[in-house]
Scaffold this active site. Structure first.
Site, PDB file in Angstrom:
ATOM      1  N   TYR A 122      -2.435  -7.215 -21.225  1.00 22.76           N
ATOM      2  CA  TYR A 122      -3.443  -6.568 -22.077  1.00 22.76           C
ATOM      3  C   TYR A 122      -2.823  -5.952 -23.333  1.00 22.76           C
ATOM      4  CZ  TYR A 122      -7.143  -7.138 -18.619  1.00 22.76           C
ATOM      5  OH  TYR A 122      -8.084  -7.669 -17.769  1.00 22.76           O
ATOM      6  N   GLU A 157       3.437 -10.883   9.455  1.00 23.14           N
ATOM      7  CA  GLU A 157       2.609 -11.395   8.364  1.00 23.14           C
ATOM      8  C   GLU A 157       1.303 -10.635   8.185  1.00 23.14           C
ATOM      9  OE1 GLU A 157       0.085 -15.379   7.046  1.00 23.14           O
ATOM     10  OE2 GLU A 157       1.442 -15.507   8.763  1.00 23.14           O
ATOM     11  N   ASP A 162       1.676 -16.429  11.441  1.00 26.98           N
ATOM     12  CA  ASP A 162       0.731 -17.390  11.992  1.00 26.98           C
ATOM     13  C   ASP A 162       1.429 -18.735  12.179  1.00 26.98           C
ATOM     14  OD1 ASP A 162      -1.397 -15.592  11.989  1.00 26.98           O
ATOM     15  OD2 ASP A 162      -2.148 -16.236  10.032  1.00 26.98           O
TER      16      ASP A 162
END
Length: 368
Positions: A103, A201, A253
């Site tokens: 920005y 995780e 996972d």
């Protein structure tokens, strides 16, 4: 931990490196040459294994940012403006986020130096890291907070703008744990009773382990990766291993995307291969969920999608997965066509993961 004088010196070095880059561009102009900036090609095919450091790093292939085209000239113009901004920021002892840099560029007087999107400004900061051999943390640039946390028997001292504070990462924090700061090198480890580090995780599994008292029962420091781990998370994991000599295991996972999370912790990522020695923990081991676990425990599963299959096949050629263990697990997963989440272990009861699965796997790995 860095003292105030050390920090001042690091800031001076970072600023000098930036000014040297700008001087190089100026010298090329003065000598009548087309200004260029050379950086490693950031692709999987240009990653090589550094046998001395046991991490994956960029190879010899490079790409050249050159002012011999309008597009190339604009890239170098943006680099010059960014270098000036970062050098001024260091001189003033201030910091900013990557989002703020994007920005802020809209206020620059040269419109062609402004960034089109944040991905462009992020990549430029990474380019400057590579060519200057200074990290963005030393530029006083930070990402938005990742929210990743630590919970475990660790006593530390943290340097903040309000001074030093000492924290025990079990006794002095709530159930959410100690939030990892943007620059973990401002932390000094004072004492610990930990036997190993467990990187997790998902938030759901992290909360299950804490609620079940796994950190207290097994003297483990639980690091919540919060998905793909931020650089600060990988850095503090490496420091816990290197500074405290603690084994590191990673619990994710059972899908190809989670295997890449493990790989980024252990060996580094393509995007930040120039920082692998600083961020990666090559001794880290993968605990699960393994495809073999899906079969052994008959876990609830989802079918592999086409993108999952493509990712697994790609990992068979990924240099980070080139060993017998990963080839066996990936080929098994392709054969069964299934994937499973960490929390699928709850199908055997809420205590199964802490009373059976993790102790057994950690025992097999020689950690417990």
């Amino acid at each position: 931990m860095s003292s105030e004088s050390d920090t001042d010196t690091e800031d001076e070095i970072a600023r000098e490196r930036l000014i040297e880059l700008a001087s190089d561009f100026y010298d090329q102009f003065a000598e009548g040459e087309v200004p260029t900036m050379e950086i490693p090609t950031r692709t999987k095919s240009n990653i090589v294994f550094d046998e001395d450091k046991d991490v994956w790093v960029y190879g010899d292939r490079t790409s050249t940012r050159s002012a011999n085209s309008v597009r190339g000239a604009q890239k170098l113009l943006k680099a010059i403006y960014t270098i000036e901004f970062l050098a001024d920021q260091l001189e003033q002892g201030r910091s900013s986020t990557l989002r703020e840099l994007y920005y802020l560029s809209e206020s620059w007087d040269e419109e062609r130096a402004q960034f089109n999107d944040q991905d462009e400004s992020n990549q430029l900061v990474e380019d400057l890291e590579i060519v200057s051999k200074v990290t963005r943390e030393d530029f006083h640039m930070r990402p938005e907070e990742s929210g990743a946390t630590i919970m475990g028997p660790l006593y530390l001292r943290e340097q903040t703008r309000r001074g030093e504070r000492e924290i025990h990462c079990q006794k002095d924090v709530g159930e959410g744990g100690y939030q990892i700061p943007n620059n973990p090198d401002t932390i000094e480890f004072l004492d610990n009773d930990a036997d190993f580090v467990l990187c997790v995780e998902t938030g759901g599994m992290r909360d299950r382990l804490v609620e079940n008292g796994f950190d207290e029962e097994h003297n483990v420091i639980i690091v919540h990766l919060k998905g793909q781990p931020a650089r600060a998370t990988r850095r503090i994991t490496k420091r816990l291993h290197d500074d405290l000599d603690l084994p590191v295991v990673v619990f994710c996972d059972g899908d190809p995307w989670s295997y890449r999370i493990y790989a980024s912790v252990a060996y580094g990522s393509i995007k930040s291969a120039h920082l692998s020695e600083y961020l990666a923990t090559p001794e880290a081991e993968y605990i699960g969920i393994q495809p073999a676990d899906i079969v052994e425990y008959d876990l609830p599963t989802d079918p592999l999608s086409d993108s999952d299959i493509n990712a697994l096949e790609s990992e068979l050629d990924d240099p980070r997965f080139q060993d017998d263990y990963w080839r066996e697990q990936i080929e098994l997963q392709l054969d069964i066509g299934k994937k499973a989440e960490q929390q699928a272990l709850a199908s055997r009861g809420l205590d199964f993961v802490t009373e059976t699965y993790l102790p057994e796997r950690l025992g097999e790995m020689g950690v417990l």
